[in-house]
Design a protein around this motif. Sequence first.
Motif, mmCIF file in Angstrom:
data_model
loop_
_atom_site.group_PDB
_atom_site.id
_atom_site.type_symbol
_atom_site.label_atom_id
_atom_site.label_comp_id
_atom_site.label_asym_id
_atom_site.label_seq_id
_atom_site.Cartn_x
_atom_site.Cartn_y
_atom_site.Cartn_z
ATOM 1 N N ASN A 236 0.815 -1.217 0.000
ATOM 2 C CA ASN A 236 0.000 0.000 0.000
ATOM 3 C C ASN A 236 0.851 1.270 0.000
ATOM 4 O OD1 ASN A 236 -2.335 -1.519 0.178
ATOM 5 N ND2 ASN A 236 -2.564 -1.262 2.393
ATOM 6 N N LEU A 237 2.023 1.207 0.647
ATOM 7 C CA LEU A 237 2.773 2.422 0.950
ATOM 8 C C LEU A 237 3.139 3.213 -0.302
ATOM 9 C CD1 LEU A 237 3.977 4.093 3.268
ATOM 10 C CD2 LEU A 237 6.106 2.812 2.988
ATOM 11 N N GLU A 238 2.691 4.481 -0.329
ATOM 12 C CA GLU A 238 2.939 5.364 -1.469
ATOM 13 C C GLU A 238 3.793 6.579 -1.093
ATOM 14 O OE1 GLU A 238 -0.891 6.639 -2.719
ATOM 15 O OE2 GLU A 238 -1.536 4.646 -3.413
ATOM 16 N N ARG A 239 3.660 7.023 0.160
ATOM 17 C CA ARG A 239 4.277 8.294 0.511
ATOM 18 C C ARG A 239 4.560 8.389 2.007
ATOM 19 N NH1 ARG A 239 4.086 13.165 -2.270
ATOM 20 N NH2 ARG A 239 2.443 12.341 -3.655
ATOM 21 N N ILE A 240 5.698 9.009 2.356
ATOM 22 C CA ILE A 240 6.039 9.355 3.732
ATOM 23 C C ILE A 240 6.350 10.850 3.760
ATOM 24 C CG2 ILE A 240 7.720 9.073 5.603
ATOM 25 C CD1 ILE A 240 8.114 6.177 4.659
ATOM 26 N N ILE A 241 5.732 11.565 4.694
ATOM 27 C CA ILE A 241 5.950 13.007 4.814
ATOM 28 C C ILE A 241 6.385 13.328 6.244
ATOM 29 C CG2 ILE A 241 4.994 15.304 4.425
ATOM 30 C CD1 ILE A 241 2.677 13.961 2.918
ATOM 31 N N GLY A 242 7.470 14.072 6.380
ATOM 32 C CA GLY A 242 7.932 14.503 7.690
ATOM 33 C C GLY A 242 7.786 16.000 7.846
ATOM 34 N N LEU A 243 7.349 16.433 9.018
ATOM 35 C CA LEU A 243 7.207 17.865 9.307
ATOM 36 C C LEU A 243 8.492 18.358 9.971
ATOM 37 C CD1 LEU A 243 5.437 20.357 9.273
ATOM 38 C CD2 LEU A 243 4.402 19.611 11.412
ATOM 39 N N SER A 244 9.273 19.137 9.230
ATOM 40 C CA SER A 244 10.530 19.662 9.743
ATOM 41 C C SER A 244 10.412 21.173 9.953
ATOM 42 C CB SER A 244 11.681 19.312 8.789
ATOM 43 O OG SER A 244 12.930 19.615 9.370
ATOM 44 N N SER A 245 11.534 21.890 9.916
ATOM 45 C CA SER A 245 11.519 23.315 10.271
ATOM 46 C C SER A 245 12.650 24.061 9.585
ATOM 47 C CB SER A 245 11.653 23.464 11.787
ATOM 48 O OG SER A 245 11.896 24.816 12.153
ATOM 49 N N LEU A 246 12.420 25.353 9.301
ATOM 50 C CA LEU A 246 13.484 26.198 8.785
ATOM 51 C C LEU A 246 14.611 26.361 9.798
ATOM 52 C CD1 LEU A 246 11.330 27.200 6.518
ATOM 53 C CD2 LEU A 246 12.830 29.188 6.458
ATOM 54 N N SER A 247 14.332 26.060 11.050
ATOM 55 C CA SER A 247 15.375 26.120 12.076
ATOM 56 C C SER A 247 16.509 25.151 11.764
ATOM 57 C CB SER A 247 14.788 25.787 13.451
ATOM 58 O OG SER A 247 13.787 26.711 13.802
ATOM 59 N N GLY A 248 16.211 24.139 10.956
ATOM 60 C CA GLY A 248 17.222 23.146 10.629
ATOM 61 C C GLY A 248 18.011 23.441 9.370
ATOM 62 N N VAL A 249 17.741 24.582 8.716
ATOM 63 C CA VAL A 249 18.432 24.902 7.469
ATOM 64 C C VAL A 249 19.867 25.356 7.736
ATOM 65 C CG1 VAL A 249 18.428 26.407 5.430
ATOM 66 C CG2 VAL A 249 16.277 25.459 6.289
ATOM 67 N N ARG A 250 20.040 26.242 8.712
ATOM 68 C CA ARG A 250 21.367 26.711 9.108
ATOM 69 C C ARG A 250 21.402 26.845 10.631
ATOM 70 N NH1 ARG A 250 24.127 29.443 4.838
ATOM 71 N NH2 ARG A 250 25.941 29.593 6.228
ATOM 72 N N GLY A 251 22.569 26.593 11.216
ATOM 73 C CA GLY A 251 22.706 26.763 12.658
ATOM 74 C C GLY A 251 22.745 28.232 13.033
ATOM 75 N N ARG A 252 21.796 28.659 13.880
ATOM 76 C CA ARG A 252 21.753 30.051 14.340
ATOM 77 C C ARG A 252 21.733 30.056 15.858
ATOM 78 N NH1 ARG A 252 17.060 30.248 11.740
ATOM 79 N NH2 ARG A 252 16.141 31.681 13.230
ATOM 80 N N LYS A 253 22.385 31.038 16.449
ATOM 81 C CA LYS A 253 22.614 30.999 17.895
ATOM 82 C C LYS A 253 21.341 31.020 18.731
ATOM 83 C CE LYS A 253 23.823 35.976 18.028
ATOM 84 N NZ LYS A 253 24.104 36.194 16.603
ATOM 85 N N SER A 254 20.226 31.461 18.157
ATOM 86 C CA SER A 254 18.992 31.539 18.944
ATOM 87 C C SER A 254 18.294 30.199 19.108
ATOM 88 C CB SER A 254 18.025 32.538 18.300
ATOM 89 O OG SER A 254 17.654 32.089 17.007
ATOM 90 N N ASN A 255 18.554 29.242 18.199
ATOM 91 C CA ASN A 255 17.770 27.997 18.265
ATOM 92 C C ASN A 255 18.513 26.794 17.697
ATOM 93 O OD1 ASN A 255 17.755 28.480 15.554
ATOM 94 N ND2 ASN A 255 15.529 28.585 15.330
ATOM 95 N N PHE A 256 19.847 26.783 17.790
ATOM 96 C CA PHE A 256 20.600 25.740 17.087
ATOM 97 C C PHE A 256 20.448 24.349 17.688
ATOM 98 C CE2 PHE A 256 23.636 27.507 20.134
ATOM 99 C CZ PHE A 256 24.216 26.377 20.696
ATOM 100 N N VAL A 257 20.083 24.258 18.963
ATOM 101 C CA VAL A 257 19.907 22.917 19.540
ATOM 102 C C VAL A 257 18.658 22.260 18.940
ATOM 103 C CG1 VAL A 257 19.641 21.563 21.639
ATOM 104 C CG2 VAL A 257 21.067 23.615 21.671
ATOM 105 N N TYR A 258 17.540 22.968 18.988
ATOM 106 C CA TYR A 258 16.324 22.476 18.335
ATOM 107 C C TYR A 258 16.553 22.298 16.838
ATOM 108 C CZ TYR A 258 11.614 22.785 16.283
ATOM 109 O OH TYR A 258 10.467 22.563 15.553
ATOM 110 N N GLY A 259 17.206 23.293 16.225
ATOM 111 C CA GLY A 259 17.456 23.245 14.792
ATOM 112 C C GLY A 259 18.270 22.033 14.376
ATOM 113 N N SER A 260 19.200 21.625 15.233
ATOM 114 C CA SER A 260 20.037 20.469 14.896
ATOM 115 C C SER A 260 19.212 19.193 14.802
ATOM 116 C CB SER A 260 21.163 20.302 15.920
ATOM 117 O OG SER A 260 20.657 19.909 17.189
ATOM 118 N N THR A 261 18.170 19.060 15.623
ATOM 119 C CA THR A 261 17.324 17.871 15.560
ATOM 120 C C THR A 261 16.496 17.859 14.276
ATOM 121 O OG1 THR A 261 15.417 18.847 16.749
ATOM 122 C CG2 THR A 261 17.164 17.840 18.083
ATOM 123 N N LYS A 262 16.067 19.040 13.842
ATOM 124 C CA LYS A 262 15.300 19.139 12.601
ATOM 125 C C LYS A 262 16.194 18.965 11.376
ATOM 126 C CE LYS A 262 11.107 19.752 14.108
ATOM 127 N NZ LYS A 262 10.043 18.773 13.785
#
Length: 243
Positions: A129-155
């Motif tokens: 049956n399996l056709e598609r898998i979708i994950g909800l990620s975040s722009l926080s994970g695009v580049r490491g920024r000092k305000s949110n890099f710990v959360y961003g690293s997981t994304k």
Amino acid sequence: MNQNTNKTVLILGANSDVAKHCILQYTEKGFSIIAASRNTESLKEFVQVNNLNSTVMVFYFDSADFDSHEKFYNQLPTKPHIVVYAAGFLVDNEKALRDFKGTHQMMTVNYMGAVSILNIIAMDEANKNLERIIGLSSLSGVRGRKSNFVYGSTKAAFTTYLAGLRQELAQRNITVNVLVSGYINTKINVGLDLNKNLLMEPDYVARHLVNAGNSFTIVPNFKWKIIYLILKILPESLVAKLP
């Protein structure tokens, strides 16, 4: 409009605001839903209020309980055509730096739990049956920024995993997408000082997820598309000046 697809969507982390709107929009398209979350009481209330008892089944799922994932998947009454991983956890960066408990929880829910259950689902070649898998990620994970890099690293880790999974499953004609979102007006962001001009509503984000096409990365809203592209190309010296 109900299209009577006779297909099933498994939504993991279904108690999130975006996930609930996905439930509503998938059911409008004629899908049956398996909604999985730790907070089954809240989900059951949501199903009852929206008169979805005939199309939505509620299951208990804990992304942090890795040992339970295979049993959870094997007990599903129908193997899914579409899988959405929407579970998420966030603590403030300053707190994450000083208290590893919060950091560990973000790693567990945002990345490790996702890999655990999605590996099980993806490697079940008996599920035709399996056709598609979708994950909800975040722009926080695009580049490491000092305000949110710990959360961003997981994304960032989750996005990278999905990119590889997409390649792995391409030979079986299974599509993998990542929805890379900016600020959403949801309970996970309550209390944060966010630019209200950039806030997206959960139903808007859900619409982009439910209508995912073949492109790997989905970035809802043209403002966030521009921000996403800028973040991708900015030199490190300028990224370091961002909040």
